[in-house]
Motif scaffolding. Structure first.
Motif, PDB file in Angstrom:
ATOM      1  N   GLU A   1      -0.957 -10.730  -5.555  1.00 20.80           N
ATOM      2  CA  GLU A   1      -0.138 -10.387  -4.406  1.00 20.80           C
ATOM      3  C   GLU A   1      -0.561  -9.020  -3.899  1.00 20.80           C
ATOM      4  O   GLU A   1      -1.029  -8.179  -4.667  1.00 20.80           O
ATOM      5  CB  GLU A   1       1.351 -10.367  -4.780  1.00 20.80           C
ATOM      6  CG  GLU A   1       1.881 -11.723  -5.162  1.00 20.80           C
ATOM      7  CD  GLU A   1       3.380 -11.732  -5.433  1.00 20.80           C
ATOM      8  OE1 GLU A   1       4.005 -10.651  -5.461  1.00 20.80           O
ATOM      9  OE2 GLU A   1       3.925 -12.827  -5.627  1.00 20.80           O
ATOM     10  N   VAL A   2      -0.381  -8.807  -2.607  1.00 15.17           N
ATOM     11  CA  VAL A   2      -0.711  -7.522  -1.997  1.00 15.17           C
ATOM     12  C   VAL A   2       0.235  -7.289  -0.830  1.00 15.17           C
ATOM     13  O   VAL A   2       0.654  -8.245  -0.168  1.00 15.17           O
ATOM     14  CB  VAL A   2      -2.177  -7.465  -1.531  1.00 15.17           C
ATOM     15  CG1 VAL A   2      -2.478  -8.464  -0.431  1.00 15.17           C
ATOM     16  CG2 VAL A   2      -2.568  -6.056  -1.095  1.00 15.17           C
ATOM     17  N   THR A   3       0.581  -6.042  -0.602  1.00 17.78           N
ATOM     18  CA  THR A   3       1.320  -5.649   0.591  1.00 17.78           C
ATOM     19  C   THR A   3       0.373  -4.796   1.422  1.00 17.78           C
ATOM     20  O   THR A   3      -0.204  -3.836   0.909  1.00 17.78           O
ATOM     21  CB  THR A   3       2.575  -4.829   0.236  1.00 17.78           C
ATOM     22  OG1 THR A   3       3.414  -5.623  -0.607  1.00 17.78           O
ATOM     23  CG2 THR A   3       3.334  -4.418   1.478  1.00 17.78           C
ATOM     24  N   THR A   4       0.202  -5.149   2.676  1.00 10.48           N
ATOM     25  CA  THR A   4      -0.690  -4.377   3.537  1.00 10.48           C
ATOM     26  C   THR A   4       0.003  -3.105   4.013  1.00 10.48           C
ATOM     27  O   THR A   4       1.237  -3.031   4.018  1.00 10.48           O
ATOM     28  CB  THR A   4      -1.108  -5.182   4.778  1.00 10.48           C
ATOM     29  OG1 THR A   4       0.038  -5.443   5.581  1.00 10.48           O
ATOM     30  CG2 THR A   4      -1.794  -6.475   4.395  1.00 10.48           C
ATOM     31  N   PRO A   5      -0.792  -2.138   4.435  1.00  9.41           N
ATOM     32  CA  PRO A   5      -0.186  -0.994   5.117  1.00  9.41           C
ATOM     33  C   PRO A   5       0.459  -1.474   6.416  1.00  9.41           C
ATOM     34  O   PRO A   5       0.267  -2.626   6.830  1.00  9.41           O
ATOM     35  CB  PRO A   5      -1.372  -0.066   5.396  1.00  9.41           C
ATOM     36  CG  PRO A   5      -2.467  -0.525   4.503  1.00  9.41           C
ATOM     37  CD  PRO A   5      -2.232  -1.989   4.282  1.00  9.41           C
TER      38      PRO A   5
ATOM     39  N   LEU B   1      -1.883  -6.219  -6.370  1.00 13.38           N
ATOM     40  CA  LEU B   1      -2.931  -5.300  -5.956  1.00 13.38           C
ATOM     41  C   LEU B   1      -2.226  -4.083  -5.353  1.00 13.38           C
ATOM     42  O   LEU B   1      -1.537  -4.209  -4.355  1.00 13.38           O
ATOM     43  CB  LEU B   1      -3.813  -6.013  -4.928  1.00 13.38           C
ATOM     44  CG  LEU B   1      -5.144  -5.399  -4.591  1.00 13.38           C
ATOM     45  CD1 LEU B   1      -6.089  -6.498  -4.152  1.00 13.38           C
ATOM     46  CD2 LEU B   1      -5.016  -4.346  -3.541  1.00 13.38           C
ATOM     47  N   ALA B   2      -2.348  -2.939  -6.011  1.00  8.07           N
ATOM     48  CA  ALA B   2      -1.628  -1.749  -5.568  1.00  8.07           C
ATOM     49  C   ALA B   2      -2.407  -0.956  -4.530  1.00  8.07           C
ATOM     50  O   ALA B   2      -1.837  -0.517  -3.536  1.00  8.07           O
ATOM     51  CB  ALA B   2      -1.302  -0.864  -6.776  1.00  8.07           C
ATOM     52  N   GLU B   3      -3.685  -0.732  -4.771  1.00  7.46           N
ATOM     53  CA  GLU B   3      -4.523   0.016  -3.848  1.00  7.46           C
ATOM     54  C   GLU B   3      -5.914  -0.600  -3.811  1.00  7.46           C
ATOM     55  O   GLU B   3      -6.443  -1.003  -4.846  1.00  7.46           O
ATOM     56  CB  GLU B   3      -4.670   1.488  -4.281  1.00  7.46           C
ATOM     57  CG  GLU B   3      -3.399   2.292  -4.260  1.00  7.46           C
ATOM     58  CD  GLU B   3      -2.802   2.578  -5.627  1.00  7.46           C
ATOM     59  OE1 GLU B   3      -1.734   3.209  -5.678  1.00  7.46           O
ATOM     60  OE2 GLU B   3      -3.385   2.155  -6.651  1.00  7.46           O
ATOM     61  N   LEU B   4      -6.467  -0.647  -2.633  1.00  6.08           N
ATOM     62  CA  LEU B   4      -7.874  -1.018  -2.454  1.00  6.08           C
ATOM     63  C   LEU B   4      -8.408  -0.100  -1.367  1.00  6.08           C
ATOM     64  O   LEU B   4      -7.816   0.015  -0.299  1.00  6.08           O
ATOM     65  CB  LEU B   4      -8.035  -2.486  -2.027  1.00  6.08           C
ATOM     66  CG  LEU B   4      -9.490  -2.955  -1.971  1.00  6.08           C
ATOM     67  CD1 LEU B   4      -9.585  -4.426  -2.343  1.00  6.08           C
ATOM     68  CD2 LEU B   4     -10.138  -2.736  -0.632  1.00  6.08           C
ATOM     69  N   TYR B   5      -9.523   0.551  -1.668  1.00  2.00           N
ATOM     70  CA  TYR B   5     -10.088   1.498  -0.711  1.00  2.00           C
ATOM     71  C   TYR B   5     -11.599   1.495  -0.819  1.00  2.00           C
ATOM     72  O   TYR B   5     -12.161   1.490  -1.917  1.00  2.00           O
ATOM     73  CB  TYR B   5      -9.569   2.910  -0.994  1.00  2.00           C
ATOM     74  CG  TYR B   5     -10.084   3.955  -0.042  1.00  2.00           C
ATOM     75  CD1 TYR B   5      -9.621   4.024   1.267  1.00  2.00           C
ATOM     76  CD2 TYR B   5     -11.031   4.887  -0.451  1.00  2.00           C
ATOM     77  CE1 TYR B   5     -10.085   4.994   2.152  1.00  2.00           C
ATOM     78  CE2 TYR B   5     -11.496   5.872   0.420  1.00  2.00           C
ATOM     79  CZ  TYR B   5     -11.021   5.913   1.715  1.00  2.00           C
ATOM     80  OH  TYR B   5     -11.480   6.870   2.593  1.00  2.00           O
ATOM     81  N   VAL B   6     -12.228   1.486   0.332  1.00  3.55           N
ATOM     82  CA  VAL B   6     -13.672   1.643   0.445  1.00  3.55           C
ATOM     83  C   VAL B   6     -13.901   2.777   1.431  1.00  3.55           C
ATOM     84  O   VAL B   6     -13.285   2.802   2.503  1.00  3.55           O
ATOM     85  CB  VAL B   6     -14.345   0.337   0.939  1.00  3.55           C
ATOM     86  CG1 VAL B   6     -15.832   0.541   1.174  1.00  3.55           C
ATOM     87  CG2 VAL B   6     -14.102  -0.806  -0.062  1.00  3.55           C
TER      88      VAL B   6
END
Length: 156
Positions: A122-126, A87-92
């Motif tokens: 997989e995801v990396t958080t800010p 998961l590269a970007e997720l934005y709301v």
């Protein structure tokens, strides 16, 4: 009513504007210029990524207005036992947060991933602690901390 669906390449300009908002929010929170963002370049790049299948993008719309998105890219690794996605970007948009939009986007990704035979997401958080709420969101959605830190080196 919330509508989640796969994005089309022609939506790249609108999605790219939200990407700019996401990156600006991260940089403001950490007080660091961590990203170089150029809207026109992002629009062209995203258009190409969607068209060529390099990124899979789901968008969230309410009343025909784009309110969020998630981008993922498929990968393969031995440690992951085969195919998986990152998961590269997720934005709301902030005014739509805590209303189930992020969860709905992740649910669409999980359903798609199962259909593709992916073993995991997989995801990396800010950066933390500024984004502890983001980490808590992913943990509520079934993600587990797998250790390590994200590192990078520039190749240009």
């Amino acid at each position: 009513m919330l509508n989640i669906h796969l994005a089309q390449a022609h939506q790249a300009p609108e999605i790219s504007e939200l990407i700019g908002e996401l990156l600006a929010e991260i940089m403001q929170a950490i007080n660091e210029t961590a990203f170089s963002f150029h809207l026109e370049e992002a629009q062209q790049r995203l258009h190409e990524f969607i068209r060529e299948g390099k990124n899979i993008v789901f968008v969230a719309e309410r009343n025909n207005a784009l309110i969020g998105f998630v981008t993922i890219y498929p990968s393969f690794a031995l440690y992951a036992e085969g195919a998986f996605a990152t998961l590269a970007e997720l934005y709301v948009k902030p005014e739509y947060r805590a209303q189930g939009v992020g969860k709905a986007l992740l649910d669409a990704v999980k359903t798609h991933g199962k259909q593709q035979g992916w073993k995991r997401l997989e995801v990396t958080t800010p950066p933390l602690p500024q984004f502890d709420k983001t980490l808590a969101f992913y943990q509520r959605e079934g993600f587990q901390i797998s250790g390590g830190r994200k590192l990078k080196t520039e190749l240009t």
